[in-house]
Design a protein around this motif. Sequence first.
Motif, short mmCIF file in Angstrom:
data_model
loop_
_atom_site.label_atom_id
_atom_site.label_comp_id
_atom_site.label_asym_id
_atom_site.label_seq_id
_atom_site.Cartn_x
_atom_site.Cartn_y
_atom_site.Cartn_z
N LEU A 163 2.61 -0.65 16.64
CA LEU A 163 2.01 0.46 15.90
C LEU A 163 1.33 -0.04 14.62
N LEU A 164 1.89 -1.10 14.06
CA LEU A 164 1.33 -1.68 12.84
C LEU A 164 0.23 -2.70 13.15
N ASN A 165 -0.17 -2.75 14.43
CA ASN A 165 -1.25 -3.65 14.86
C ASN A 165 -0.91 -5.12 14.61
N ILE A 166 0.36 -5.44 14.84
CA ILE A 166 0.79 -6.83 14.71
C ILE A 166 0.52 -7.54 16.03
N HIS A 167 -0.04 -8.73 15.94
CA HIS A 167 -0.31 -9.52 17.15
C HIS A 167 0.39 -10.86 17.12
N GLY A 168 0.61 -11.39 15.91
CA GLY A 168 1.20 -12.72 15.81
C GLY A 168 2.39 -12.71 14.87
N THR A 169 3.16 -13.78 14.94
CA THR A 169 4.33 -13.91 14.05
C THR A 169 4.24 -15.23 13.28
N PRO A 170 4.85 -15.33 12.12
CA PRO A 170 5.48 -14.22 11.42
C PRO A 170 4.44 -13.33 10.75
N THR A 171 4.67 -12.02 10.81
CA THR A 171 3.90 -11.08 10.01
C THR A 171 4.90 -10.43 9.07
N PHE A 172 4.58 -10.45 7.78
CA PHE A 172 5.51 -9.80 6.85
C PHE A 172 4.71 -9.00 5.83
N PHE A 173 5.39 -8.00 5.33
CA PHE A 173 4.78 -7.07 4.38
C PHE A 173 5.55 -7.13 3.07
N ILE A 174 4.83 -7.38 1.99
CA ILE A 174 5.47 -7.37 0.67
C ILE A 174 5.01 -6.09 -0.02
N ASN A 175 5.90 -5.14 -0.09
CA ASN A 175 5.56 -3.78 -0.55
C ASN A 175 4.27 -3.28 0.11
N GLY A 176 4.20 -3.51 1.39
CA GLY A 176 3.08 -2.98 2.17
C GLY A 176 1.91 -3.91 2.34
N LYS A 177 1.83 -4.96 1.52
CA LYS A 177 0.71 -5.90 1.65
C LYS A 177 1.03 -6.90 2.78
N ARG A 178 0.09 -7.00 3.70
CA ARG A 178 0.33 -7.79 4.91
C ARG A 178 0.06 -9.27 4.70
N PHE A 179 0.96 -10.09 5.22
CA PHE A 179 0.77 -11.55 5.27
C PHE A 179 1.07 -12.00 6.69
N VAL A 180 0.26 -12.90 7.19
CA VAL A 180 0.48 -13.42 8.54
C VAL A 180 0.50 -14.95 8.48
N GLY A 181 1.42 -15.55 9.21
CA GLY A 181 1.45 -17.01 9.31
C GLY A 181 2.25 -17.67 8.20
N ILE A 182 1.90 -18.92 7.94
CA ILE A 182 2.68 -19.73 6.99
C ILE A 182 2.06 -19.63 5.60
N TRP A 183 2.90 -19.31 4.63
CA TRP A 183 2.48 -19.21 3.24
C TRP A 183 3.39 -20.04 2.36
N LYS A 184 2.81 -20.53 1.28
CA LYS A 184 3.63 -21.30 0.34
C LYS A 184 4.41 -20.36 -0.56
N ILE A 185 5.52 -20.85 -1.07
CA ILE A 185 6.37 -20.03 -1.95
C ILE A 185 5.57 -19.58 -3.19
N GLU A 186 4.68 -20.46 -3.71
CA GLU A 186 3.92 -20.11 -4.91
C GLU A 186 3.02 -18.90 -4.64
N GLU A 187 2.44 -18.87 -3.46
CA GLU A 187 1.55 -17.75 -3.11
C GLU A 187 2.35 -16.46 -2.99
N LEU A 188 3.54 -16.57 -2.43
CA LEU A 188 4.36 -15.36 -2.28
C LEU A 188 4.95 -14.91 -3.61
N GLU A 189 5.23 -15.88 -4.48
CA GLU A 189 5.71 -15.52 -5.83
C GLU A 189 4.67 -14.66 -6.54
N LYS A 190 3.42 -15.03 -6.34
CA LYS A 190 2.33 -14.25 -6.97
C LYS A 190 2.31 -12.83 -6.39
#
Lengths: 201, 152
Positions: A163-190
Motif C-alpha cells: 500500500l505504501l508502494n514499497i518495492h525494495g528493502t530496506p525501506t524505512f520511514f523517519i517520521n514519514g520521510k522515506r529512505f530506501v537502501g543503505i544509508w550512513k549513520i551521519e545521513e540518518l542523524e541529519k
Amino acid sequence: MGNRRILMTAVLLLGTGLPLPAFGTGDHGDPMKGAPGGKVTVIEYSDFQCPACAAMAPVLDRLAQNHPRDVRLIYKNFPLTQIHRWADTAARAGECAYDQDRFWEFHDLLFGSQAEWAGDPAARTRFQDFAGRLKMDRTAFDRCIDSESTRLAVESDSGEGRLLNIHGTPTFFINGKRFVGIWKIEELEKAVRDALSGDAK
Amino acid sequence: MIRWFARKWLVVLFRTAVGGFFVLSGFMKLRLPAEEVQALIRSYEVLPSGLTYPAALVLPWVELVPGALLVLGIVPLYSIAAITGMMVFFMALLISVIVRGIPLEDCGCLGGWIRETPPEALGRDVVLFLFCLPVFYHYWNRIRGPGSGGSA
C-alpha cells in the motif's frame, strides 16, 4: 489485527504525535525498541534474507541508541519471496520469536549469520537452533512458524508495504520521510535532527 | 557489414527494440517512489550523495523521452545518438560495478520489474548497443544525403 496494523502505521506515518498503543509488549502490534514515547519514529520494512537489510540493521540500532529519549524503531516484515528462498520462513520465525519476547535477539542472530543460512537448504533447522539458543519454547516456536495467524501477520506487514508502494528493502520511514537502501549513520542523524527540529516548530 | 544491417526494415526493428526498452525502463522507474530510484543510483556508488535524489527525479524521463521519440521516429538521429551515449555510459557503470565487486542483487535497470544481475544486464546492453549502430548509421547517412551510404 491486519486492519489495526494498517491503521497504526498510517497514524505513525502521518506523524501526528497521537498517543500510541504499547508496541512490543503483547501478542499484537510490531516489534519496537528505543524510546516508547519518542518524538521520532523509524518504521523499517525489512527482509531477513536481504544483504542490504543486514547492513542497515546495526546502523538503525545505533541510531536508536544515540537518541535513547527521542527515537523508537519499529520493525515490519517485507519478505522478497521472489528472490529470497528463506525470506518468508525467516519472517515467520521472527514473528514467532516476537511471540516469545525474543524478537530483537533473534533479529540480531538472523542478520548476523545471514551469509551462513541464506544458501543453506536446511535454513529452517538453523532458525529452530537459534530459538533453542535463545531459550525459547521450541515446540511452540515450531508450531508457530506453520500457523495461519503467523502467515497472516507477515502478510499483513507486506500488504501495508505494498500500500505504501514499497518495492525494495530496506525501506524505512523517519517520521514519514522515506529512505530506501543503505544509508550512513551521519545521513540518518541529519534526518533525525530535521525531524526533531520540525517537531519543535 | 554495418550497411547490410542498416536496411530499412531492420532499422525499424532495431529502433523499436532499443526505443521500446528505454520506454519500458523509464516507465518502470516512474511508477516507483523517487526514493527507490535514488537507492538504485546510490547502490552504484558513483554520484555524490546530494545529487542522487535530483538524479532519481530526472533519470526515468531521460530514458523515457528519447526512447519514445525513437520508437515514433521523431528526430531519430538525435534520439539514437542520445540512447547510444547512454548505452555506453550504462555499460561503463555495469563494468565498474563488476570490477569493484559491488554486490548488487539487481541492476535496477527495469525498476525491479525484471531483476538482472550486473553481468546479465551488461550482456543485454551489449546486444542493444549493437542494435544502435546500424540505426545510427542509417539516420546519419540520411542526413548526409542520398548516395552517401546506407541501403534504405
